[in-house]
Motif scaffolding. Structure first.
Motif, PDB file in Angstrom:
ATOM      1  N   GLN A   1      93.968  18.533  62.147  1.00  0.00           N
ATOM      2  CA  GLN A   1      94.354  19.874  61.718  1.00  0.00           C
ATOM      3  C   GLN A   1      95.706  19.855  61.012  1.00  0.00           C
ATOM      4  O   GLN A   1      95.939  20.627  60.079  1.00  0.00           O
ATOM      5  CB  GLN A   1      94.410  20.818  62.915  1.00  0.00           C
ATOM      6  CG  GLN A   1      93.054  21.041  63.551  1.00  0.00           C
ATOM      7  CD  GLN A   1      93.151  21.821  64.850  1.00  0.00           C
ATOM      8  OE1 GLN A   1      94.205  22.302  65.225  1.00  0.00           O
ATOM      9  NE2 GLN A   1      92.034  21.932  65.541  1.00  0.00           N
ATOM     10  N   LEU A   2      96.595  18.982  61.448  1.00  0.00           N
ATOM     11  CA  LEU A   2      97.933  18.907  60.842  1.00  0.00           C
ATOM     12  C   LEU A   2      97.987  17.984  59.631  1.00  0.00           C
ATOM     13  O   LEU A   2      98.919  18.071  58.828  1.00  0.00           O
ATOM     14  CB  LEU A   2      98.947  18.437  61.884  1.00  0.00           C
ATOM     15  CG  LEU A   2      99.248  19.410  63.007  1.00  0.00           C
ATOM     16  CD1 LEU A   2     100.252  18.799  63.975  1.00  0.00           C
ATOM     17  CD2 LEU A   2      99.777  20.719  62.475  1.00  0.00           C
ATOM     18  N   ALA A   3      97.007  17.114  59.476  1.00  0.00           N
ATOM     19  CA  ALA A   3      97.032  16.134  58.388  1.00  0.00           C
ATOM     20  C   ALA A   3      97.189  16.775  57.013  1.00  0.00           C
ATOM     21  O   ALA A   3      98.017  16.312  56.219  1.00  0.00           O
ATOM     22  CB  ALA A   3      95.785  15.255  58.442  1.00  0.00           C
ATOM     23  N   PRO A   4      96.445  17.828  56.665  1.00  0.00           N
ATOM     24  CA  PRO A   4      96.632  18.423  55.332  1.00  0.00           C
ATOM     25  C   PRO A   4      98.048  18.940  55.107  1.00  0.00           C
ATOM     26  O   PRO A   4      98.590  18.826  54.002  1.00  0.00           O
ATOM     27  CB  PRO A   4      95.621  19.573  55.304  1.00  0.00           C
ATOM     28  CG  PRO A   4      94.597  19.216  56.320  1.00  0.00           C
ATOM     29  CD  PRO A   4      95.332  18.455  57.383  1.00  0.00           C
ATOM     30  N   TRP A   5      98.664  19.492  56.146  1.00  0.00           N
ATOM     31  CA  TRP A   5     100.042  19.974  56.009  1.00  0.00           C
ATOM     32  C   TRP A   5     101.005  18.806  55.794  1.00  0.00           C
ATOM     33  O   TRP A   5     101.887  18.867  54.942  1.00  0.00           O
ATOM     34  CB  TRP A   5     100.455  20.756  57.260  1.00  0.00           C
ATOM     35  CG  TRP A   5      99.755  22.063  57.378  1.00  0.00           C
ATOM     36  CD1 TRP A   5      98.623  22.324  58.102  1.00  0.00           C
ATOM     37  CD2 TRP A   5     100.098  23.269  56.728  1.00  0.00           C
ATOM     38  NE1 TRP A   5      98.261  23.631  57.941  1.00  0.00           N
ATOM     39  CE2 TRP A   5      99.155  24.239  57.106  1.00  0.00           C
ATOM     40  CE3 TRP A   5     101.124  23.644  55.868  1.00  0.00           C
ATOM     41  CZ2 TRP A   5      99.202  25.542  56.657  1.00  0.00           C
ATOM     42  CZ3 TRP A   5     101.169  24.953  55.415  1.00  0.00           C
ATOM     43  CH2 TRP A   5     100.223  25.880  55.798  1.00  0.00           C
ATOM     44  N   ALA A   6     100.825  17.757  56.556  1.00  0.00           N
ATOM     45  CA  ALA A   6     101.700  16.593  56.422  1.00  0.00           C
ATOM     46  C   ALA A   6     101.538  15.952  55.050  1.00  0.00           C
ATOM     47  O   ALA A   6     102.518  15.572  54.407  1.00  0.00           O
ATOM     48  CB  ALA A   6     101.405  15.581  57.519  1.00  0.00           C
TER      49      ALA A   6
ATOM     50  N   ILE B   1      99.768  13.256  77.896  1.00  0.00           N
ATOM     51  CA  ILE B   1      99.651  14.537  77.207  1.00  0.00           C
ATOM     52  C   ILE B   1      99.887  14.364  75.713  1.00  0.00           C
ATOM     53  O   ILE B   1      99.172  14.937  74.892  1.00  0.00           O
ATOM     54  CB  ILE B   1     100.633  15.562  77.815  1.00  0.00           C
ATOM     55  CG1 ILE B   1     100.194  15.907  79.236  1.00  0.00           C
ATOM     56  CG2 ILE B   1     100.724  16.807  76.968  1.00  0.00           C
ATOM     57  CD1 ILE B   1     101.207  16.701  80.020  1.00  0.00           C
ATOM     58  N   VAL B   2     100.881  13.582  75.345  1.00  0.00           N
ATOM     59  CA  VAL B   2     101.167  13.353  73.929  1.00  0.00           C
ATOM     60  C   VAL B   2      99.983  12.698  73.241  1.00  0.00           C
ATOM     61  O   VAL B   2      99.586  13.095  72.144  1.00  0.00           O
ATOM     62  CB  VAL B   2     102.448  12.502  73.762  1.00  0.00           C
ATOM     63  CG1 VAL B   2     102.613  12.045  72.323  1.00  0.00           C
ATOM     64  CG2 VAL B   2     103.657  13.278  74.219  1.00  0.00           C
ATOM     65  N   THR B   3      99.366  11.731  73.864  1.00  0.00           N
ATOM     66  CA  THR B   3      98.201  11.060  73.293  1.00  0.00           C
ATOM     67  C   THR B   3      97.060  12.047  73.099  1.00  0.00           C
ATOM     68  O   THR B   3      96.417  12.074  72.046  1.00  0.00           O
ATOM     69  CB  THR B   3      97.749   9.901  74.197  1.00  0.00           C
ATOM     70  OG1 THR B   3      98.842   8.993  74.354  1.00  0.00           O
ATOM     71  CG2 THR B   3      96.572   9.173  73.608  1.00  0.00           C
ATOM     72  N   LYS B   4      96.815  12.883  74.074  1.00  0.00           N
ATOM     73  CA  LYS B   4      95.750  13.880  73.970  1.00  0.00           C
ATOM     74  C   LYS B   4      96.059  14.905  72.878  1.00  0.00           C
ATOM     75  O   LYS B   4      95.172  15.302  72.121  1.00  0.00           O
ATOM     76  CB  LYS B   4      95.546  14.586  75.308  1.00  0.00           C
ATOM     77  CG  LYS B   4      94.903  13.709  76.351  1.00  0.00           C
ATOM     78  CD  LYS B   4      94.774  14.434  77.677  1.00  0.00           C
ATOM     79  CE  LYS B   4      94.242  13.517  78.749  1.00  0.00           C
ATOM     80  NZ  LYS B   4      94.189  14.158  80.063  1.00  0.00           N
ATOM     81  N   LEU B   5      97.308  15.337  72.792  1.00  0.00           N
ATOM     82  CA  LEU B   5      97.692  16.282  71.748  1.00  0.00           C
ATOM     83  C   LEU B   5      97.520  15.667  70.361  1.00  0.00           C
ATOM     84  O   LEU B   5      97.030  16.327  69.437  1.00  0.00           O
ATOM     85  CB  LEU B   5      99.144  16.733  71.930  1.00  0.00           C
ATOM     86  CG  LEU B   5      99.400  17.747  73.023  1.00  0.00           C
ATOM     87  CD1 LEU B   5     100.896  17.950  73.210  1.00  0.00           C
ATOM     88  CD2 LEU B   5      98.724  19.060  72.721  1.00  0.00           C
ATOM     89  N   ASP B   6      97.927  14.419  70.210  1.00  0.00           N
ATOM     90  CA  ASP B   6      97.768  13.740  68.923  1.00  0.00           C
ATOM     91  C   ASP B   6      96.310  13.717  68.497  1.00  0.00           C
ATOM     92  O   ASP B   6      95.980  14.009  67.353  1.00  0.00           O
ATOM     93  CB  ASP B   6      98.307  12.312  68.989  1.00  0.00           C
ATOM     94  CG  ASP B   6      99.814  12.253  68.925  1.00  0.00           C
ATOM     95  OD1 ASP B   6     100.442  13.292  68.633  1.00  0.00           O
ATOM     96  OD2 ASP B   6     100.361  11.160  69.150  1.00  0.00           O
ATOM     97  N   LYS B   7      95.432  13.354  69.410  1.00  0.00           N
ATOM     98  CA  LYS B   7      94.008  13.284  69.092  1.00  0.00           C
ATOM     99  C   LYS B   7      93.447  14.657  68.750  1.00  0.00           C
ATOM    100  O   LYS B   7      92.597  14.795  67.878  1.00  0.00           O
ATOM    101  CB  LYS B   7      93.224  12.685  70.256  1.00  0.00           C
ATOM    102  CG  LYS B   7      93.430  11.208  70.422  1.00  0.00           C
ATOM    103  CD  LYS B   7      92.633  10.677  71.600  1.00  0.00           C
ATOM    104  CE  LYS B   7      92.880   9.203  71.812  1.00  0.00           C
ATOM    105  NZ  LYS B   7      92.159   8.682  72.983  1.00  0.00           N
TER     106      LYS B   7
END
Length: 71
Positions: free
Chosen positions: A29-34, A18-24
């Protein structure tokens, strides 16, 4: 029913998938925030590379005053 630990192990064993799927799914989408937090901490705005640029501010809601404040 979680009275038997055998059922809990199904969740435990599935979590890495699940974590791998969520990361992908959400990484782009989260990259600009990070990336917006990849700068450096300075003592004051005069020491910042873009201290004169209001768009470079990171803000938070000050709940006591009920308004946005620069960090």
């Amino acid at each position: 029913d979680h009275t038997d630990l055998q059922h809990v192990m199904v969740y435990y064993n599935a979590r890495s998938d699940i974590v791998t799927k969520l990361d992908k799914t959400i990484a782009m989408q989260l990259a600009p925030w990070a990336q917006s937090f990849m700068g450096s901490v300075v003592q004051n705005e005069s020491a910042a590379n873009r201290g004169d640029d209001p768009a470079s501010r990171i803000r938070h809601l000050d709940r006591r005053q009920g308004k946005l404040e620069n960090i």
